[in-house]
Write an enzyme that holds these catalytic residues in place. Sequence first.
Site, short mmCIF file in Angstrom:
data_model
loop_
_atom_site.label_atom_id
_atom_site.label_comp_id
_atom_site.label_asym_id
_atom_site.label_seq_id
_atom_site.Cartn_x
_atom_site.Cartn_y
_atom_site.Cartn_z
CB SER A 15 -6.72 -58.94 97.25
OG SER A 15 -5.54 -58.97 98.05
CG ASP A 36 -5.69 -54.13 102.29
OD1 ASP A 36 -4.63 -53.64 101.82
OD2 ASP A 36 -5.99 -55.32 102.16
CG ASP A 62 1.89 -49.38 107.62
OD1 ASP A 62 1.91 -50.58 107.95
OD2 ASP A 62 2.91 -48.75 107.28
CG ASN A 89 -6.21 -62.39 105.65
OD1 ASN A 89 -5.89 -63.52 105.34
ND2 ASN A 89 -6.25 -61.39 104.76
CE1 TYR A 154 3.51 -64.99 105.22
CE2 TYR A 154 3.68 -67.38 105.30
CZ TYR A 154 2.92 -66.25 105.20
OH TYR A 154 1.55 -66.36 105.08
CE LYS A 158 0.85 -65.12 108.34
NZ LYS A 158 -0.41 -64.40 108.64
#
Length: 251
Positions: A15, A36, A62, A89, A154, A158
């Site tokens: 997605s 995914d 995973d 991603n 988060y 990143k």
Amino acid sequence: MSMEARVAIVTGAASGMGKATALRFARDGHAVGLLDIDGDGADAVTADIIGAGGKAVTLKADLADRGQIEEAVAKARATLGPVTIIVNNAALESFAPVADIVDAEWDKLMNVNLKGAFLLIQTVLSDMVAAGWGRIINVSAFGAQVGAPNMALYTATKGGVISMTRSMAVELGRQGITVNSVSPGFIDTPMARRAIDGDLFPVPYEQIIASYPIPRLGRPEEIAAACAFFASDDAGYVTGQLLGVNGGTAF
């Protein structure tokens, strides 16, 4: 862009930005492994690519599990060939005040968002070294550059992705491997929509994007375009870079 057909793996390909990138790579002629944890979602995208005449395979795994990553890469190699492009991603989000972050949540996000990207790179690296050519594209986040309320966990993952990108670029450049990062701003993805629907931002999201020089949500296809550039032969002298796709916002 100058583009030779190669084999790519895109994570989080069921997605959002991952799906858009997998579809873009397939249109550019690459064979694509769609990695995914959502196998059914990845299967649907794989079917779309094959139905359009492309080459693709679903790689359910995973990213927190090295064994599953190794099995997925082995399947990609057996089905499509050696892998010389990867797009890291896939990510889990977290919206929580600093005081509320618990160890288990910290470990879960670090294992997927940062360690998972590292494990995939490490697993695929031998293919790139053997080819004397490779493209590693790590999707980071604008919040990791400037900070974001209730997103310390988060953005920490990143921020690690950004630092890892720069160090790997220095280490791997002499082997013909470039390592770059795409830093999305506010992109219209399922993850963003969950945050919007849950009213998780400190101000209405419309107010946030109204402040941007380009006052709208970004499209997943715009992230895919940036990934396609970094994957191309035209980007052969570009490494260690962070490309912001964020509507021009600087704060």
